[in-house]
Design a protein around this motif. Structure first.
Motif, mmCIF file in Angstrom:
data_model
loop_
_atom_site.group_PDB
_atom_site.id
_atom_site.type_symbol
_atom_site.label_atom_id
_atom_site.label_comp_id
_atom_site.label_asym_id
_atom_site.label_seq_id
_atom_site.Cartn_x
_atom_site.Cartn_y
_atom_site.Cartn_z
ATOM 1 N N ASN A 29 -4.858 8.728 -12.540
ATOM 2 C CA ASN A 29 -3.908 7.876 -11.818
ATOM 3 C C ASN A 29 -3.204 6.857 -12.708
ATOM 4 O O ASN A 29 -2.360 6.087 -12.229
ATOM 5 C CB ASN A 29 -4.623 7.130 -10.684
ATOM 6 N N THR A 32 0.688 7.217 -12.763
ATOM 7 C CA THR A 32 1.282 6.752 -11.501
ATOM 8 C C THR A 32 1.253 5.234 -11.419
ATOM 9 O O THR A 32 2.237 4.604 -11.004
ATOM 10 C CB THR A 32 0.524 7.358 -10.309
ATOM 11 N N ILE A 35 3.911 3.833 -13.966
ATOM 12 C CA ILE A 35 5.282 4.139 -13.543
ATOM 13 C C ILE A 35 5.667 3.296 -12.332
ATOM 14 O O ILE A 35 6.765 2.731 -12.270
ATOM 15 C CB ILE A 35 5.438 5.640 -13.235
ATOM 16 N N ASP A 36 4.766 3.194 -11.365
ATOM 17 C CA ASP A 36 5.102 2.409 -10.176
ATOM 18 C C ASP A 36 5.174 0.924 -10.506
ATOM 19 O O ASP A 36 6.025 0.210 -9.959
ATOM 20 C CB ASP A 36 4.081 2.662 -9.063
ATOM 21 N N MET A 144 10.055 7.093 -8.397
ATOM 22 C CA MET A 144 9.016 7.337 -7.411
ATOM 23 C C MET A 144 9.523 6.943 -6.033
ATOM 24 O O MET A 144 10.295 5.997 -5.894
ATOM 25 C CB MET A 144 7.743 6.539 -7.738
ATOM 26 N N GLU A 245 -0.681 7.525 0.397
ATOM 27 C CA GLU A 245 -0.239 7.659 -0.991
ATOM 28 C C GLU A 245 -0.800 6.530 -1.842
ATOM 29 O O GLU A 245 -0.967 5.409 -1.366
ATOM 30 C CB GLU A 245 1.283 7.646 -1.081
ATOM 31 N N ASN A 247 -0.171 3.969 -4.867
ATOM 32 C CA ASN A 247 0.792 3.317 -5.750
ATOM 33 C C ASN A 247 0.341 1.878 -5.966
ATOM 34 O O ASN A 247 -0.737 1.486 -5.499
ATOM 35 C CB ASN A 247 2.224 3.395 -5.199
#
Length: 256
Positions: A29, A32, A35-36, A144, A245, A247
């Motif tokens: 993870n 993710t 990036i988030d 995203m 999800e 994030n």
């Protein structure tokens, strides 16, 4: 650090669930998460620009703000993006010094401009810092889909002014406070580089939360405690309830 975090922890109605931390530190993870986080920094800068352009400055000054954001938005929305080129293309792209002209009919313009311009500069800088960490680790940037958190918070905004502005400022305070709380809670579980980086963000995030809250109180010109309490309860629900999800601002993960 605890002195810095104490007012934020009192402001928030719940802590980040331990289940979210366990999910966030899984190696699969990491991309993710970064990036988030990168996207969140850009969105934070864009939000600051929205407040300045919508409420505080004239048309020409608003265009100057758009020109400031242009290199960042071109990178994000370009399909053939090059991280190294973006980071090295212009070292002064975030050196915004142009004077902005406040609207005559908005009495709090100078204060809002001063706080938001500083916030925008810092958020753009953080965006570049996260992007550089990603580049060093071979993590490509990608867009995203927005999670439910920010959209859920914006559902609390009233539809008339100045109530809408006050609510958006309060929501800004909660988003910054939650980010600060998560950085602090997540940092000890990360590698040394990310640990130091996330700890380094705490002071600015804490100030952003306070700036948003102070602006909301000043512009309201009256006690907004009840409104803060209502939005706080909604924010806590989004953070503590199950989220499909993962994030940076997601709630408790499923299947835990």
């Amino acid at each position: 650090m605890q002195q810095l975090l104490a007012p934020i922890e009192a402001f928030l109605k719940c802590a980040t669930p331990d289940s979210w931390i366990r999910e966030a530190v899984k190696p699969e993870n990491l991309a993710t998460l970064l990036i988030d986080h990168c996207n969140c920094e850009l969105k934070a800068a864009q939000t600051g620009m929205f407040f300045v352009r919508r409420y505080a400055v004239d048309r020409e000054s608003g265009q100057q703000m758009l020109d400031w954001a242009k290199p960042y938005e071109q990178f994000v929305y370009c399909k053939d993006r090059d991280i190294e080129h973006f980071l090295n293309r212009d070292s002064k792209k975030n050196d915004f010094t142009t004077g902005l002209v406040a609207k005559a009919d908005f009495g709090h313009g100078p204060e809002l401009i001063a706080k938001m311009v500083r916030l925008i500069k810092e958020e753009f800088h953080h965006f570049e810092q996260v992007l550089e960490i990603m580049h060093e680790r071979g993590i490509p940037y990608r867009n995203m889909r927005a999670g439910r958190y920010a959209k859920g918070m914006m559902k609390m905004v009233r539809t008339h002014e100045p109530a809408a502005l006050i609510d958006k400022l309060i929501i800004g305070a909660f988003i910054e406070a939650r980010s600060c709380e998560r950085f602090a809670k997540l940092a000890p579980h990360l590698d040394e580089e990310l640990n130091k980086f996330y700890v380094s963000l705490l002071r600015s995030e804490a100030r952003h939360y306070q700036d948003y809250l102070n602006l909301a109180e000043v512009i309201a010109g009256e006690d907004i405690g009840d409104r803060i309490e209502l939005i706080a309860e909604h924010e806590a629900h989004l953070i503590s309830s199950i989220d499909e999800e993962f994030n940076f601002h997601s709630g408790a993960p499923t299947g835990v």
